[in-house]
Design an enzyme around this catalytic site. Structure first.
Site, PDB file in Angstrom:
ATOM      1  CG  ASP A 234      60.723  35.065  26.034  1.00  0.00           C
ATOM      2  OD1 ASP A 234      60.596  33.833  26.254  1.00  0.00           O
ATOM      3  OD2 ASP A 234      59.968  35.684  25.261  1.00  0.00           O
TER       4      ASP A 234
HETATM    5  C1  BGC Z   1      57.946  32.841  24.558  1.00  0.00           C
HETATM    6  C2  BGC Z   1      57.520  32.951  26.005  1.00  0.00           C
HETATM    7  C3  BGC Z   1      57.436  31.573  26.603  1.00  0.00           C
HETATM    8  C4  BGC Z   1      58.775  30.887  26.441  1.00  0.00           C
HETATM    9  C5  BGC Z   1      58.809  29.489  27.035  1.00  0.00           C
HETATM   10  C6  BGC Z   1      59.199  32.001  24.371  1.00  0.00           C
HETATM   11  O1  BGC Z   1      59.469  31.770  23.029  1.00  0.00           O
HETATM   12  O2  BGC Z   1      58.163  34.129  24.033  1.00  0.00           O
HETATM   13  O3  BGC Z   1      56.291  33.613  26.104  1.00  0.00           O
HETATM   14  O4  BGC Z   1      57.045  31.645  27.930  1.00  0.00           O
HETATM   15  O5  BGC Z   1      59.078  30.786  25.062  1.00  0.00           O
HETATM   16  O6  BGC Z   1      58.029  28.631  26.301  1.00  0.00           O
END
Ligand code: BGC
Length: 817
Positions: free
Chosen positions: A229
């Site tokens: 993530d």
């Molecule tokens: C989120 C993810 C997301 C990623 C990219 C993170 O803060 O938890 O779900 O895909 O950001 O935007």
């Protein structure tokens, strides 16, 4: 390994750099070896391709794309085919917009209705969540784009999401928190997966060998890539050794340097690096080829129509007294509620989609055969009372036969980055409702909310349609249902409890400490309410239709054998006994009365949505699978089956069981995992206050100490500066808290502030494009802990050392160009 030829030509610097992102969304290309870069984008219910400045919080605008209903909504369709069709559309749009990996779907379990991201997740039930996720994955990947189920795993809390340790026993982990991912991987054949921010039992998800190697790759046969993530990497080298391929988004070259040092020091082996490079190369090369000569447009109108269909098939009719719905042709209605003018159709954060067009109820109601006496916003979105608005609404209500009231959760109630503190809707909407009820008894409520809400006011309504967050074409779908053009067929994918205090983790969620203890174990959602005999307002699997269905002739189809993996199943005849065409979701629940191994009363093990014309009947077959009778035995460390006569219940919801069947199944082991005497709470379902000794018995180890110690570490979040020794750090904390409070009060969550508030110090080295490295973070944490000058020295010295190391690294990379 498949790409040994290329790998043998790569320098260690190239390999290490390849395993982390080069910017917010892209991987690094290595031109001299013909390795292209690939592009990742959110997200789960629509593509968020940022053409300009990138951010992972949904702040900067993205290219227009279809905003489909969110996962919490689509799960209510219980329709895998629909999920797959929507997935295909998402894949097509991703491809057209130049996106190779779509960061979704999200399928974390709705442990508590309070989780701020529940709108992005499918269900409280892992089987339903997994089946729906797998359907998206199949659809998306059929278009040559990789799907990325997320967040693996046990990421059910937003508060300090990057600095939280989920403490969960192995059986609960497997049965509740991993089963959905297992289905998405095995049945959806997901080619990428996103590791979660949090720790799972003391090890960051991204470097958790048990999760990423033993389970994901070895047991489930996952052959794709693990992507962190955004900012979730803690120790990149440990991540790589555990099976994580790509650190995102942009740690600069700091993480690559760490990787090289780790190989040099023997902390990890170069073979680990090579294996991860090989897997990533396979993804990059395949995706690159997939994207050649693909159309760069998509059919916006067709996808808008699809979004409308998905929304219509996912809306849940909770109540319909005296057949008030569907509305009669020409019905004299008043349209009241701000949401009818400005719909709430998606949630805030990384999943935010820039719509191709947006329907509103007030904008399109003219296309329907209704006599609209007037439309009024009725209440203020901000929650403030407004007497003039209210009067306007009440006057309209008095002059109409039926009032259509559009209401629900405001934007600031649920968002990525924060959890709700209660389950109520704003009081001013309730006050208006009460007064509307006096002005006109024929109230029809249309709810927009991404998660379960308390509905102590539900008796005011004759009918309630719950639309969740229904995407850009939601307004049309709502009107289609209200007017009877579409017969509702959605069923709740989560229970709606009477009140927050009834939820099983009420006392444990969200964790205020560094650890989040999943003491309620398996008892999430209906698994808890049923075990406890606690009434809910609307049960899991519930939803009304404009027609009725009868169930008959249920029977067990014998399998090849009666043990695991039987290819048997159930067969049942379902008939539409009303005079309207409609669809029913046949649900199969399995329980084992008198089980020796504690378990919920019953669990969802199969379902099928079937469309029936008025008067038509069909025989529905729902097969058993490897999950039908299994439980995870912590003594044998395997999935096992307890021998016994299982009850197979076939019904229209978890609370509306139409037919009972019995089926004897042989056991697979005599070894019992638990000593019944020592786990009374789990055997009874009274898990609200599990004592430490009993929880330790379940965990099989000592409960980790989650209290904050005097010293803050790199892995503590900014909001923990509350405990800082340094006055300056406490001041920063106060300032940050003030900013957060101000944003909270403004009615729109400030995602930047929320992110920083919950972000651990280490993330500075992971998300600043190389400007800050680990050494500098150490320095900052030293300062926070009251060693101002030595900390500052490290920061300043570190800054220069970091810059020169980065330059040297870049030079090495360019020399090989
Ligand atoms: C989120 C993810 C997301 C990623 C990219 C993170 O803060 O938890 O779900 O895909 O950001 O935007």
């Amino acid at each position: 390994m498949k790409y040994t030829d290329i790998i043998s030509k790569m320098t260690i610097e190239e390999k290490a750099a390849f395993l982390s992102g080069k910017g917010e969304w892209q991987t690094r290309e290595i031109e001299r070896l013909g390795i292209p870069s690939i592009f990742c984008s959110d997200g789960p219910h629509g593509v968020r391709k940022q053409a300009g400045a990138g951010d992972h919080l949904g702040l900067n605008e993205s290219l227009p794309a279809t905003c489909f209903p969110t996962a919490a909504t689509v799960a209510n369709s219980w329709d895998e085919e629909l999920g797959e069709t929507m997935g295909e559309a998402l894949g097509e749009e991703a491809m057209a917009l130049g996106v190779n990996v779509l960061l979704g779907p999200g399928l974390n379990i709705k442990r508590s209705p309070l989780c701020g991201r529940n709108f992005e997740y499918f269900s409280e039930d892992p089987y339903l969540a997994g089946k729906m996720a797998a359907s998206y994955v199949r659809g998306i990947q059929s278009k040559g784009v990789y799907a990325c189920p997320k967040h693996f795993a046990v990421n059910s809390q937003e508060l300090r999401r990057m600095a939280m340790n989920a403490v969960v026993d192995e059986r609960t982990l497997r049965e509740i928190y991993l089963t959905g991912f297992e289905i998405a991987v095995k049945e959806g054949k997901a080619k990428t997966i996103m590791s979660a921010y949090n720790e799972v039992n003391g090890v960051y998800a991204n470097e958790n060998k048990h999760l990423l190697k033993d389970i994901l790759r070895d047991e489930w046969g996952f052959d794709g890539i693990v992507i962190t993530d955004w900012g979730a990497s803690n120790d990149h080298a440990l991540g790589v050794a555990a099976g994580s391929n790509l650190e995102m988004p942009n740690p600069g070259l700091g993480s690559a340097r760490e990787l090289i040092e780790a190989v040099k020091s023997g902390k990890i082996s170069e073979t680990d690096v090579d294996e991860r490079v090989d897997e990533l190369l396979d993804a990059v090369m395949t995706l690159y080829v997939n994207a050649q000569d693909k159309p760069d447009t998509f059919d916006k109108d067709a996808h808008h129509e699809l979004a409308r269909r998905v929304s219509a098939e996912s809306s849940v009719l909770l109540k319909n007294e005296n057949g008030i719905l569907p509305l009669k042709k020409g019905a004299k209605v008043a349209i009241i509620g701000d949401f009818a003018f400005d719909p709430r159709y998606q949630g805030a954060g990384s999943s935010l989609v820039n719509v191709t067009k947006l329907e509103t109820v007030t904008g399109i109601v003219g296309e329907y055969d209704l006599q609209v006496v007037g439309m009024s916003r009725g209440y203020n979105r901000s929650g403030e009372e407004d007497a003039a608005m209210k009067k306007e609404a009440l006057d309209l209500a008095a002059g109409a036969d039926i009032v259509l009231y559009f209401f629900g959760l405001n934007e600031d109630s649920e968002s990525e980055g924060m959890d709700r503190t209660h389950m109520r809707i704003p009081q001013n909407q309730i006050t208006l409702l009460q007064e509307l009820g006096q002005a006109n008894p024929n109230l029809v409520g249309v709810i927009s909310a991404g998660s379960a809400i308390e509905m102590p006011w539900h008796h005011y309504f004759k009918a309630i349609l719950h639309c969740y967050l229904n995407g850009q074409a939601g307004a049309g779908a709502v009107l289609d249902i209200l007017t009877g053009k579409v017969n509702p067929s959605g069923k709740l994918s989560e229970s709606i409890p009477r009140r927050l205090e009834d939820t099983s983790c009420f006392r444990y969620y969200p964790s205020r400490e560094r650890t989040s203890e999943y003491r309620e174990g398996l008892y999430v959602g209906y698994r808890y309410y049923e075990k406890k005999g606690l009434p809910v307002l609307y049960p899991f699997g519930f939803g009304l239709s404009y027609t009725n269905f009868s169930y008959s002739d249920a029977e067990i189809i014998p399998g090849k054998n009666e043990t695991a993996d039987s290819s048997g199943g159930i067969r049942v005849t379902v008939k539409n006994v009303g005079d309207t065409d409609g669809a029913e979701v046949v649900q199969v629940y399995v329980g084992l009365p008198g089980a020796k191994v504690f378990r919920p009363e019953k669990e969802l093990k199969g379902f099928k949505k079937v469309f029936l014309k008025a008067g038509e009947s069909k025989t529905v077959t729902i097969p058993f699978d490897d999950k039908t009778f299994r439980y995870f035995n912590v003594k044998t460390d395997k999935w096992e089956i307890e021998e016994g006569t299982y009850e197979i219940r076939v019904g229209a919801s978890s609370a509306d069981i139409k037919l009972f069947l019995k089926c004897h199944v042989d056991g697979t082991t005599d070894i019992l995992p638990y000593d019944m005497e020592k786990l009374p709470s789990y055997y009874s379902g009274n898990i609200e206050n599990v004592p430490d000794t009993e929880y330790e018995e379940l965990l099989g180890r000592v409960i980790p100490d989650g209290r904050w110690s005097g010293q803050l570490s790199e892995n503590d979040a900014f909001c923990q500066m509350y405990y800082a020794k340094s006055g300056l750090a406490r001041l920063v904390y106060k300032k940050l808290t003030k900013m957060k409070k101000k944003a909270d009060e403004s009615g729109k969550p400030d995602l930047n502030t929320l992110f920083i508030y919950n972000m651990p110090f280490r993330a500075m080295a992971k998300m600043t494009g190389g400007a800050v490295d680990k050494e500098m973070v150490h320095g900052i944490v030293k300062m926070v802990n009251g060693h101002f000058f030595s900390g500052l020295g490290k920061v300043i010295g570190g800054y220069f050392r970091n810059s020169s190391k980065n330059k040297a690294y870049e030079k090495l990379l360019s020399n090989t160009k």
